[in-house]
Design a protein around this motif. Structure first.
Motif, PDB file in Angstrom:
ATOM      1  N   ALA A 602      44.233  34.423  29.740  1.00  0.00           N
ATOM      2  CA  ALA A 602      44.207  32.988  29.430  1.00  0.00           C
ATOM      3  C   ALA A 602      42.764  32.481  29.433  1.00  0.00           C
ATOM      4  O   ALA A 602      42.343  31.775  28.507  1.00  0.00           O
ATOM      5  CB  ALA A 602      45.053  32.225  30.441  1.00  0.00           C
ATOM      6  N   ALA A 603      42.024  32.871  30.454  1.00  0.00           N
ATOM      7  CA  ALA A 603      40.640  32.375  30.584  1.00  0.00           C
ATOM      8  C   ALA A 603      39.802  32.806  29.386  1.00  0.00           C
ATOM      9  O   ALA A 603      38.966  32.035  28.890  1.00  0.00           O
ATOM     10  CB  ALA A 603      40.029  32.889  31.885  1.00  0.00           C
ATOM     11  N   ARG A 604      40.018  34.052  28.930  1.00  0.00           N
ATOM     12  CA  ARG A 604      39.250  34.533  27.772  1.00  0.00           C
ATOM     13  C   ARG A 604      39.530  33.684  26.519  1.00  0.00           C
ATOM     14  O   ARG A 604      38.710  33.600  25.616  1.00  0.00           O
ATOM     15  CB  ARG A 604      39.581  36.001  27.482  1.00  0.00           C
ATOM     16  CG  ARG A 604      38.699  36.973  28.267  1.00  0.00           C
ATOM     17  CD  ARG A 604      38.744  38.372  27.656  1.00  0.00           C
ATOM     18  NE  ARG A 604      40.079  38.933  27.689  1.00  0.00           N
ATOM     19  CZ  ARG A 604      40.619  39.530  28.744  1.00  0.00           C
ATOM     20  NH1 ARG A 604      39.931  39.650  29.860  1.00  0.00           N
ATOM     21  NH2 ARG A 604      41.840  40.010  28.694  1.00  0.00           N
ATOM     22  N   SER A 605      40.699  33.044  26.478  1.00  0.00           N
ATOM     23  CA  SER A 605      41.029  32.174  25.341  1.00  0.00           C
ATOM     24  C   SER A 605      40.748  30.707  25.670  1.00  0.00           C
ATOM     25  O   SER A 605      41.192  29.809  24.940  1.00  0.00           O
ATOM     26  CB  SER A 605      42.504  32.339  24.972  1.00  0.00           C
ATOM     27  OG  SER A 605      42.781  33.661  24.630  1.00  0.00           O
ATOM     28  N   GLY A 606      40.080  30.476  26.795  1.00  0.00           N
ATOM     29  CA  GLY A 606      39.745  29.097  27.182  1.00  0.00           C
ATOM     30  C   GLY A 606      40.954  28.313  27.646  1.00  0.00           C
ATOM     31  O   GLY A 606      40.998  27.084  27.524  1.00  0.00           O
ATOM     32  N   LEU A 607      41.923  29.015  28.216  1.00  0.00           N
ATOM     33  CA  LEU A 607      43.173  28.363  28.618  1.00  0.00           C
ATOM     34  C   LEU A 607      43.379  28.466  30.125  1.00  0.00           C
ATOM     35  O   LEU A 607      42.924  29.428  30.764  1.00  0.00           O
ATOM     36  CB  LEU A 607      44.356  29.032  27.920  1.00  0.00           C
ATOM     37  CG  LEU A 607      44.440  28.832  26.404  1.00  0.00           C
ATOM     38  CD1 LEU A 607      45.345  29.882  25.771  1.00  0.00           C
ATOM     39  CD2 LEU A 607      44.950  27.423  26.092  1.00  0.00           C
ATOM     40  N   ALA A 608      44.075  27.473  30.658  1.00  0.00           N
ATOM     41  CA  ALA A 608      44.441  27.493  32.071  1.00  0.00           C
ATOM     42  C   ALA A 608      45.919  27.143  32.188  1.00  0.00           C
ATOM     43  O   ALA A 608      46.543  26.683  31.223  1.00  0.00           O
ATOM     44  CB  ALA A 608      43.595  26.492  32.844  1.00  0.00           C
ATOM     45  N   ASP A 609      46.451  27.373  33.384  1.00  0.00           N
ATOM     46  CA  ASP A 609      47.861  27.090  33.642  1.00  0.00           C
ATOM     47  C   ASP A 609      48.211  25.654  33.223  1.00  0.00           C
ATOM     48  O   ASP A 609      47.504  24.710  33.562  1.00  0.00           O
ATOM     49  CB  ASP A 609      48.132  27.275  35.144  1.00  0.00           C
ATOM     50  CG  ASP A 609      49.574  27.555  35.425  1.00  0.00           C
ATOM     51  OD1 ASP A 609      50.115  28.512  34.858  1.00  0.00           O
ATOM     52  OD2 ASP A 609      50.161  26.792  36.205  1.00  0.00           O
ATOM     53  N   GLY A 610      49.298  25.485  32.457  1.00  0.00           N
ATOM     54  CA  GLY A 610      49.737  24.153  32.043  1.00  0.00           C
ATOM     55  C   GLY A 610      49.182  23.702  30.706  1.00  0.00           C
ATOM     56  O   GLY A 610      49.675  22.733  30.126  1.00  0.00           O
TER      57      GLY A 610
END
Ligand code: SF4
Length: 678
Positions: A602-610
């Motif tokens: 997720a972090a590699r795609s710039g994403l976080a939980d939620g």
């Protein structure tokens, strides 16, 4: 009405429950022993729901509008006759479902082949069980999901579950595994994997290589049951020529599962007094699903498990009538009694029961994905019963486009599903508790589900709908009974002598509580809870090894689509969600689609939980809420497939088909992950 003892409307476990109007309480039936899952507890909620359809709907000026049954039936019959006249019988197709009762599945197949004269009939079980069915048929000569009662599992020392997650999909089933050590094969750490003594997480789409690796370890470590293989099987040498090349270290390089873990799995199974190998959709829904299930059957045969008291091989059927739904003739290649449609003797038998010449029966038709892909081309009209392919079919945006290209789309359902929303005509039919009919659970036991409450005014049974249409297109009324008991009598005759022989099952025996597992060849026969103890169903009595080889998924990750996606179910929802998404207690827990991702991915795609993410494949994209799950593989994302519209997991799935079963590859496709636009 007083309370009625009945069965859950959802999955193939068919838990026993008691229904008092809309109030559900569990009852002590062997498969659930008093337990129910959340879906079962809330199953009564939809019976009095305002979402119920209570009038036929006909599209006028672009809007679905209520009309009388007579008007809707006349309209559909005229359109069907016109299509047949202008484009031929195969221009009309029928799409059924694995939740339909045995009687409906049977009459639907007869309606298609006799009244419509079309070969174009298939059903959503093609998406669910077809690879396991094809592999079981090839190995054992007959396909019954579990050829033993569920309760036998309580005596197991070790159970290997390949691609099955019953702790989430059918929780009451897990009590039967309480005393067994579990080996769970799943790329995800599911609730079932949490309970495993050994969890093996292969790379997505490499299950067959893993099956071959464990088999190799069984043979190499001296655990092959040689006397069983010699006496009860055929084809070991041909199978071994391929399996011998898949030693555990090589398999480790393909699957990521260590050679030591493969050997441990082999050792656990070999040392167990009683052991079972069970498969589920995770290992079956692949473009190589039949071969993959064949790989797990090979392992079970090498260990001498199938047809041995206290041990065995089986697959965990998913849909409520997933077993019966595939036996009575709504499959493109089959006639009732699990007979092959291209077998002259089978055609002659069924034609005689139906009172038509055998040569008038059409041959095999297209499988589900191929049928849906032909809509708007040679197929001009489609009748859908008990299915919602707009949500449940792979590459579903294309299915939606294809449905829009039809001259006529007719849907029979009890709520306005996403497929019904697109229809020209919708017929309102009863729900489970509002009508009588039989289902066959995952262990081949035939169950009578009694009528518990009256359907709302305006609703008519699918059986009467088929009769009324059949009569309007020129069939004699007596050929299409609309009473479930009467249809079942005919089904018994049609199944007689077939692989799935119901001829000894009667409503009276079922009402008296008899446990009748097919085959039941006459009314004095006690049923067959355990199959294969004296031999397999091939003419020589031997099971067949399958000479299968690992080929991997149809689509591999690349620079543009660097991850793999897999789909599945959650505890609170069932299939396309058309029912469970309308139950407040269930949507309160899982209201929308989500995508499970490893936090680093997720972090590699710039994403976080939620966050909201776009999951994109070569076929389309889905928007889903990110759930960061540390136990996920970094190369994999998971989405449940129960949600409609832009939240459909099946917008991205791959319709690549298994060459034998025609099962699409729901369980793995290449995707990318990105932040959704605000
Ligand atoms: Fe039982 Fe399946 Fe119904 Fe849950 S959904 S109560 S496991 S039959």
């Amino acid at each position: 009405m007083p309370h009625v003892d009945t069965h859950c409307p959802y999955c193939a476990l068919q838990c026993g429950m008691r229904l008092d109007e809309t109030r559900v309480t569990p009852r002590n039936f062997p498969v659930n022993a008093g337990g129910l899952c959340q879906k079962g507890w809330t199953a009564g909620a939809l019976l009095k729901s305002g979402a119920r359809l209570t009038s036929p709907l006909l599209r006028r000026d672009g809007e679905l509008q209520p009309v009388s049954w007579g008007e809707a039936l006349d309209f559909v019959a005229d359109q069907l006759l016109a299509s047949r006249r202008e484009h031929g019988a195969d221009s009309v197709a029928v799409f059924g479902g694995g939740g339909l009762t045995n009687e409906k599945a049977y009459l639907l197949g007869k309606f298609a082949r006799v009244a419509l004269g079309t070969s174009q009939i298939d059903y959503n079980g093609r998406f669910c069980m077809s690879s396991a069915a094809a592999a079981g048929m090839r190995a054992f000569g007959v396909d019954r999901g579990l050829p033993f009662p569920v309760t036998d599992l309580a005596g197991a020392d070790v159970v290997l579950l390949a691609g099955a997650n019953p702790a989430e999909t059918m929780p009451p089933f897990m009590q039967h595994l309480d005393s067994a050590e579990l080996i769970v094969i799943d790329p995800r750490r599911t609730p079932t994997a949490e309970r495993a003594a050994l969890h093996l997480a292969p790379a997505p789409g490499t299950d067959l290589a893993l099956a071959l690796g464990i088999l190799h370890a069984v043979v190499a470590e001296g655990h092959l049951d040689k006397s069983y293989v010699d006496l009860r099987t055929a084809g070991f040498d041909e199978m071994w020529r391929i399996a011998a090349t898949w030693w555990p270290e090589r398999v480790e390089r393909v699957t990521g599962v260590s050679a030591a873990d493969q050997r441990q799995a082999a050792e656990m199974l070999a040392r167990a007094g009683n052991a079972y190998v069970l498969t589920g959709r995770g290992t079956e829904q692949h473009a190589s699903g039949t071969a993959t299930v064949g790989g797990w059957i090979n392992l079970a045969l090498a260990l001498g498990l199938p047809g041995r008291a206290g041990s065995g091989f089986g697959c965990l059927t998913g849909q409520g009538n997933g077993q019966g739904g595939r036996e009575h003739g709504q499959k493109a290649d089959q006639l009732p009694g699990y007979r092959k449609i291209d077998d002259p003797a089978a055609r002659a038998h069924v034609a005689e029961v139906w009172g038509v010449p055998a040569e008038s029966l059409p041959g095999p038709g297209r499988s589900a994905v191929e049928l849906l892909d032909e809509l708007g081309e040679s197929i001009k009209a489609l009748l859908v019963f008990g299915s919602n392919p707009v949500v449940s079919a792979p590459r579903s945006s294309r299915v939606q486009e294809r449905l829009a290209g039809l001259d006529l789309l007719v849907v029979a359902d009890f709520v306005l599903s996403e497929t019904a929303e697109l229809a020209d005509v919708v017929f309102p039919v009863p729900q489970w508790a509002e009508e009588e009919g039989t289902l066959t659970n995952l262990e081949g036991r035939v169950l009578l589900r009694q009528r518990s409450i009256d359907p709302p005014d305006g609703v008519r049974s699918d059986l009467s709908l088929l009769r009324d249409l059949a009569v309007r297109i020129g069939q004699p009324v007596e050929r299409f009974p609309d009473d479930a008991a009467e249809v079942f009598e005919e089904l018994r005759a049609a199944s007689k002598g077939g692989a799935a022989d119901y001829s000894g099952v009667t409503y009276q025996r079922l009402r008296s509580g008899e446990a009748l597992h097919w085959p039941v060849p006459d009314e004095a026969h006690p049923g067959t809870p355990r199959m294969f103890l004296d031999g397999f169903a091939h003419p020589d009595g031997r099971a067949r090894f399958a000479d299968v080889d690992h080929s991997g998924p149809a689509e591999l990750p690349d620079e543009v689509f660097p991850l793999q996606a897999t789909t599945g179910r959650v505890l609170q929802h069932y299939q396309s969600g058309a029912q469970t998404r309308r139950i407040a207690e269930l949507t309160a827990v899982v209201p929308e689609v989500f995508v499970e991702v490893h936090p680093d991915t997720a972090a590699r795609s710039g994403l976080a939980d939620g966050d909201r993410a776009v999951v994109r494949s070569r076929r389309g994209e889905t928007v889903a809420q990110v759930r960061c799950v540390p136990s996920m593989r970094a190369d994999l994302v998971f989405m449940p497939f129960h949600f409609p519209g832009a939240a459909r997991a099946n917008l991205v799935t791959n319709p690549a088909l298994d060459p034998v079963s025609r099962m699409p590859e729901f369980k793995v496709c290449a995707v990318s992950l990105a932040r959704a636009e605000a």
